[in-house]
Scaffold this active site. Structure first.
Site, PDB file in Angstrom:
ATOM      1  N   CYS A 113       2.079  26.238   5.165  1.00 28.12           N
ATOM      2  CA  CYS A 113       1.495  27.563   5.418  1.00 28.12           C
ATOM      3  C   CYS A 113       0.638  28.068   4.260  1.00 28.12           C
ATOM      4  CB  CYS A 113       2.592  28.574   5.741  1.00 28.12           C
ATOM      5  SG  CYS A 113       3.490  28.176   7.250  1.00 28.12           S
ATOM      6  N   HIS A 253      -0.478  35.755   4.555  1.00 29.16           N
ATOM      7  CA  HIS A 253      -0.016  34.816   5.582  1.00 29.16           C
ATOM      8  C   HIS A 253       0.821  35.577   6.615  1.00 29.16           C
ATOM      9  CE1 HIS A 253       1.828  31.650   7.723  1.00 29.16           C
ATOM     10  NE2 HIS A 253       2.966  31.647   7.061  1.00 29.16           N
ATOM     11  N   ASN A 283       2.882  33.279  14.057  1.00 26.01           N
ATOM     12  CA  ASN A 283       2.639  32.595  12.782  1.00 26.01           C
ATOM     13  C   ASN A 283       1.849  31.319  13.080  1.00 26.01           C
ATOM     14  OD1 ASN A 283       2.828  31.002  10.479  1.00 26.01           O
ATOM     15  ND2 ASN A 283       4.961  31.497  10.069  1.00 26.01           N
TER      16      ASN A 283
END
Lengths: 326, 91
Positions: A113, A253, A283
């Site tokens: 990520c 993020h 996500n």
């Protein structure tokens, strides 16, 4: 020395929208918890004939078309992904072929990520060194293919998507990537992982099929993110001698709304300075920052001359932040 | 019942990331599991659905519930549904 300025951004989200209510593999009384625990209410899912490189190529073409930049002019393609098309070759190579960027070299970055943070820093370094005069950074993920559909600890929270940024070298501008901080702590390598399929646990040795899927120890990720993200933002700004008050927008993020609230709270920054699209896309791992960046620019939340911070955290463990003047 | 708990111990790590060194017994409380939270509750609910063919409401998976109590609910569920599936045939 050159600066690397952002000349265009783009994104691609697959058409299929999956709402929380569509996740019928889970009990009805578990559905409301998804939004409550994470802030995710829907996500996009790649179609059966789309893989990571297809999403990446669409985001790239969208980015290039906005400024009329021919794919043939692209000198390098950096693709952040942790859900690649195949173990090898690099997914970036197929993207290079699909978009027709014949002169570009291409490779993948797997920082899970944090891929956008590492990609921005790497693109900037390649431009600053004089090795490239332009770089197409893409982040693309199709987590719907690497997760167990019945795993409540992962499946409801992720979505598929891709984002892209075109960096260009400039000698005069004070715009562009000003500073970056990157960190890794390999001792946390088991907290976020796809346990099998590599050389540590090859497919031929898998006893439990679930080892083939993405796994994440949620509470540990929460603690890690809430500690490291504010820490690295403070370090970034201190090293760049920039006050946090001067930051127009934080592109964090999009992992979990509660993580973002906590980060904002620790930094003593109001939530309206944190761009959010988590509720619609979930996500999207490495892609989340670049998707959010494009959306923030295209909706006018971020404008030219604005000072922004991107911050990401994920598997590795890894985390990073970038200070950018748009 | 031993067979049931052997099965639970065998499959529970498929649903929860890490249960440490805990062995599941009838008296084990759900809150005894490391990092127990509402996400874990749904994961145990899924485990019971998939391996014990019972759909139990999430409210039964509270902190003080024990695995023994949950298995009693599973047995009652089978009985209520006139489902004669015995624990010994659990896959």
């Amino acid at each position: 020395m050159h600066n690397s300025v952002i000349v265009s951004t783009g994104r691609y989200l697959p058409e299929t929208v999956i709402s929380n209510e569509d996740l019928t593999q889970f009990s009805p009384d578990a559905i409301h918890l998804i939004g409550e625990k994470t802030g995710v209410f829907s996500r996009r899912m790649a179609s059966e004939n789309e893989c990571t490189s297809d999403l990446a190529a669409q985001a790239a073409l969208n980015c290039l078309a906005k400024v009329g930049h021919s794919p043939e002019q692209v000198e390098a393609i950096l693709l952040a992904t942790s859900s690649p098309d195949r173990m090898q070759p690099a997914t970036a190579a197929r993207v290079q072929y699909i978009i027709g960027a014949k002169k570009a070299f291409a490779f993948d970055i797997n920082s899970v990520c944090s891929g956008s943070a590492f990609g921005i820093a790497l693109a900037n370094a390649l431009i600053k060194s004089g090795y490239c005069s332009n770089i197409l950074l893409i982040a693309s993920e199709v987590y719907s293919r690497i997760m167990n559909q019945k795993d409540y600890t992962t499946y409801p929270f992720f979505g598929d998507g891709a984002g892209a940024v075109l960096f260009q070298a400039t000698e005069t501008s004070s715009h562009g990537v000003i500073h970056s901080c990157l960190k890794t702590d390999g001792s946390g390598g088991d907290i976020i992982s796809v346990p099998s399929g590599g050389t540590m646990l090859p497919f031929s040795k898998i006893e439990n099929p679930r080892a083939a899927f993405f796994r994440m120890k949620g509470p540990d990720v929460f603690s890690f993110a809430c500690e490291k993200a504010p820490e690295i933002v403070r370090q970034l700004l201190e090293e760049a001698h920039v006050s946090i008050r001067d930051i127009k927008c934080f592109i964090c993020h999009q992992a979990n709304v509660n993580i973002i609230y906590k980060i904002a709270n620790i930094l003593d920054v109001s939530m309206d300075r944190f761009f959010m699209n988590l509720s619609s896309y979930g996500n999207t791992a490495s892609a989340s920052v670049l998707i959010a960046l494009d959306e923030a620019i295209s909706t006018g939340v971020i404008e030219r001359d604005d000072l922004i911070v991107t911050v990401a955290f994920g598997g590795g463990l890894s985390w990073g932040a970038n200070l950018i003047r748009i | 019942m031993n067979e049931v708990f052997h099965k639970i111990n065998e499959v529970i790590t498929d649903y929860l990331f890490d249960i440490g060194n805990i062995s599941i017994h009838p008296e084990t409380r759900l809150a005894d599991l490391p990092d127990w939270d509402s996400i874990s509750a749904v994961s145990i609910q899924m485990m019971i659905h998939e391996h014990f063919q019972a759909d139990l409401p999430l409210e039964l998976f509270h902190n003080d519930a024990t695995f023994g109590e949950l298995m009693t609910h599973v047995a009652q569920s089978h009985s209520t549904n006139q489902d004669t599936l015995p624990f010994s045939s659990i896959q």
